[in-house]
Design a protein around this motif. Sequence first.
Motif, PDB file in Angstrom:
ATOM      1  N   ILE A   1      34.710  30.064  29.647  1.00 48.76           N
ATOM      2  CA  ILE A   1      35.659  29.314  28.830  1.00 48.76           C
ATOM      3  C   ILE A   1      35.453  27.810  28.995  1.00 48.76           C
ATOM      4  O   ILE A   1      35.497  27.056  28.027  1.00 48.76           O
ATOM      5  CB  ILE A   1      37.106  29.712  29.181  1.00 48.76           C
ATOM      6  CG1 ILE A   1      37.364  31.154  28.715  1.00 48.76           C
ATOM      7  CG2 ILE A   1      38.118  28.754  28.556  1.00 48.76           C
ATOM      8  CD1 ILE A   1      38.726  31.685  29.056  1.00 48.76           C
ATOM      9  N   ARG A   2      35.253  27.390  30.235  1.00 47.75           N
ATOM     10  CA  ARG A   2      34.934  25.980  30.490  1.00 47.75           C
ATOM     11  C   ARG A   2      33.965  25.905  31.662  1.00 47.75           C
ATOM     12  O   ARG A   2      34.211  26.506  32.702  1.00 47.75           O
ATOM     13  CB  ARG A   2      36.198  25.166  30.791  1.00 47.75           C
ATOM     14  CG  ARG A   2      35.904  23.717  31.192  1.00 47.75           C
ATOM     15  CD  ARG A   2      37.145  22.875  31.348  1.00 47.75           C
ATOM     16  NE  ARG A   2      37.731  22.556  30.051  1.00 47.75           N
ATOM     17  CZ  ARG A   2      38.844  21.838  29.887  1.00 47.75           C
ATOM     18  NH1 ARG A   2      39.503  21.397  30.954  1.00 47.75           N
ATOM     19  NH2 ARG A   2      39.317  21.588  28.696  1.00 47.75           N
ATOM     20  N   PRO A   3      32.861  25.148  31.519  1.00 49.63           N
ATOM     21  CA  PRO A   3      31.899  25.029  32.620  1.00 49.63           C
ATOM     22  C   PRO A   3      32.555  24.478  33.887  1.00 49.63           C
ATOM     23  O   PRO A   3      33.450  23.640  33.819  1.00 49.63           O
ATOM     24  CB  PRO A   3      30.849  24.039  32.067  1.00 49.63           C
ATOM     25  CG  PRO A   3      30.968  24.150  30.584  1.00 49.63           C
ATOM     26  CD  PRO A   3      32.419  24.418  30.309  1.00 49.63           C
ATOM     27  N   ASN A   4      32.110  24.985  35.029  1.00 53.81           N
ATOM     28  CA  ASN A   4      32.562  24.544  36.350  1.00 53.81           C
ATOM     29  C   ASN A   4      33.998  24.947  36.680  1.00 53.81           C
ATOM     30  O   ASN A   4      34.552  24.498  37.689  1.00 53.81           O
ATOM     31  CB  ASN A   4      32.412  23.025  36.507  1.00 53.81           C
ATOM     32  CG  ASN A   4      30.985  22.553  36.290  1.00 53.81           C
ATOM     33  OD1 ASN A   4      30.041  23.185  36.766  1.00 53.81           O
ATOM     34  ND2 ASN A   4      30.824  21.475  35.539  1.00 53.81           N
ATOM     35  N   VAL A   5      34.603  25.773  35.843  1.00 57.52           N
ATOM     36  CA  VAL A   5      35.922  26.348  36.120  1.00 57.52           C
ATOM     37  C   VAL A   5      35.781  27.859  35.954  1.00 57.52           C
ATOM     38  O   VAL A   5      35.250  28.314  34.952  1.00 57.52           O
ATOM     39  CB  VAL A   5      37.018  25.800  35.183  1.00 57.52           C
ATOM     40  CG1 VAL A   5      38.351  26.497  35.455  1.00 57.52           C
ATOM     41  CG2 VAL A   5      37.166  24.292  35.358  1.00 57.52           C
ATOM     42  N   SER A   6      36.265  28.607  36.923  1.00 55.69           N
ATOM     43  CA  SER A   6      36.036  30.063  36.908  1.00 55.69           C
ATOM     44  C   SER A   6      37.025  30.786  35.989  1.00 55.69           C
ATOM     45  O   SER A   6      37.838  31.600  36.408  1.00 55.69           O
ATOM     46  CB  SER A   6      36.108  30.619  38.343  1.00 55.69           C
ATOM     47  OG  SER A   6      35.099  30.066  39.125  1.00 55.69           O
ATOM     48  N   LEU A   7      36.923  30.469  34.706  1.00 52.84           N
ATOM     49  CA  LEU A   7      37.715  31.128  33.667  1.00 52.84           C
ATOM     50  C   LEU A   7      36.758  31.772  32.675  1.00 52.84           C
ATOM     51  O   LEU A   7      35.845  31.119  32.167  1.00 52.84           O
ATOM     52  CB  LEU A   7      38.595  30.112  32.927  1.00 52.84           C
ATOM     53  CG  LEU A   7      39.985  29.815  33.497  1.00 52.84           C
ATOM     54  CD1 LEU A   7      40.625  28.671  32.697  1.00 52.84           C
ATOM     55  CD2 LEU A   7      40.884  31.038  33.444  1.00 52.84           C
ATOM     56  N   TYR A   8      36.991  33.076  32.395  1.00 53.15           N
ATOM     57  CA  TYR A   8      36.080  33.837  31.542  1.00 53.15           C
ATOM     58  C   TYR A   8      36.860  34.615  30.482  1.00 53.15           C
ATOM     59  O   TYR A   8      37.967  35.079  30.734  1.00 53.15           O
ATOM     60  CB  TYR A   8      35.273  34.824  32.386  1.00 53.15           C
ATOM     61  CG  TYR A   8      34.518  34.196  33.529  1.00 53.15           C
ATOM     62  CD1 TYR A   8      33.208  33.761  33.360  1.00 53.15           C
ATOM     63  CD2 TYR A   8      35.115  34.011  34.776  1.00 53.15           C
ATOM     64  CE1 TYR A   8      32.499  33.187  34.410  1.00 53.15           C
ATOM     65  CE2 TYR A   8      34.416  33.429  35.829  1.00 53.15           C
ATOM     66  CZ  TYR A   8      33.116  33.018  35.635  1.00 53.15           C
ATOM     67  OH  TYR A   8      32.421  32.446  36.678  1.00 53.15           O
ATOM     68  N   ARG A   9      36.235  34.765  29.326  1.00 50.02           N
ATOM     69  CA  ARG A   9      36.815  35.563  28.243  1.00 50.02           C
ATOM     70  C   ARG A   9      35.972  36.818  28.052  1.00 50.02           C
ATOM     71  O   ARG A   9      34.751  36.747  27.928  1.00 50.02           O
ATOM     72  CB  ARG A   9      36.877  34.779  26.948  1.00 50.02           C
ATOM     73  CG  ARG A   9      37.493  35.548  25.775  1.00 50.02           C
ATOM     74  CD  ARG A   9      37.511  34.718  24.506  1.00 50.02           C
ATOM     75  NE  ARG A   9      38.488  33.633  24.589  1.00 50.02           N
ATOM     76  CZ  ARG A   9      38.171  32.340  24.696  1.00 50.02           C
ATOM     77  NH1 ARG A   9      36.893  31.968  24.716  1.00 50.02           N
ATOM     78  NH2 ARG A   9      39.102  31.422  24.773  1.00 50.02           N
ATOM     79  N   LYS A  10      36.631  37.978  28.007  1.00 54.93           N
ATOM     80  CA  LYS A  10      35.934  39.243  27.802  1.00 54.93           C
ATOM     81  C   LYS A  10      35.559  39.370  26.331  1.00 54.93           C
ATOM     82  O   LYS A  10      36.427  39.341  25.461  1.00 54.93           O
ATOM     83  CB  LYS A  10      36.854  40.408  28.215  1.00 54.93           C
ATOM     84  CG  LYS A  10      36.264  41.789  28.022  1.00 54.93           C
ATOM     85  CD  LYS A  10      37.245  42.851  28.498  1.00 54.93           C
ATOM     86  CE  LYS A  10      36.775  44.251  28.201  1.00 54.93           C
ATOM     87  NZ  LYS A  10      37.732  45.292  28.653  1.00 54.93           N
TER      88      LYS A  10
END
Length: 278
Positions: free
Chosen positions: A267-276
Amino acid sequence: MNKPKPSEDLENIELDLLLEGIFRHYGYDFRDYARASLRRRVWSFINSQQLGTISSLQEKLLHEPECMEKFLLTLSVHVTSMFRDPEFYLAFREKVVPMLKTYPSINIWHAGCSSGEEVYSMAILLQEAGLYNRCTLYATDINDSVLKKASSGIFSLDTMREYTANYLQAGGTHAFSDYYTAAYDNAIFSPALRKNIVFAQHNLVTDGRFNQFHVIWCRNVTIYFNKPLQQRVHGLLYDSLIRLGVLGLGNKESLRFSPHEHSYEIIRPNVSLYRKIS
């Protein structure tokens, strides 16, 4: 005079027997936790109990349930704070909240919620986004003691200065002190923040899926597991997320080499947020 520690081979046998005994007697499965950190915490507890060997600890734990409760607090890592890693929360506000506004109701799972600081952080963020009333937050942990603390919504007043700074860096839009009442040495958070939170015991190691979620936070949990257990847990998280659901991990965690690495987008580089995405 401290007794010398046993040889490494014998120590590994004792540790295996300890973990097997705990699993068979109490149902808690620590057999696939990362061995080095687990060993350190076991020996820390042995020293606090003035015991000499892992075998003597095993005898005490299997025959004294109240000692097992204390031991769980040692094995379960509870280092947390409100709005920890503010850039993570800022990214969540900017990138995830607009998507959540498209859903009529929202299920969120905090897996390994510890003493609850990040759960209340999420509740505050959702309140400010106008989303809290359509959300249900499931806050789970292996340890009943920390769940009781989390459900109380009471934290040390001494930490509020740090938490206020984190909150502001995370994009907070109100006075942080509006969310709690100071009483003696405690900060008691508003009951309005607790009304949509369900606190429950859940063991990521042995328990399965229990709902479908739009958001799952499992931050700074899997770093204490070995690789096979990490892969199993990532499978559980993947199965528990809806398509286009969001997974939040700790800053030292990633989906690299996980079984579903290519089923998510960053979702945003360098932040551990992911979208399935698949």
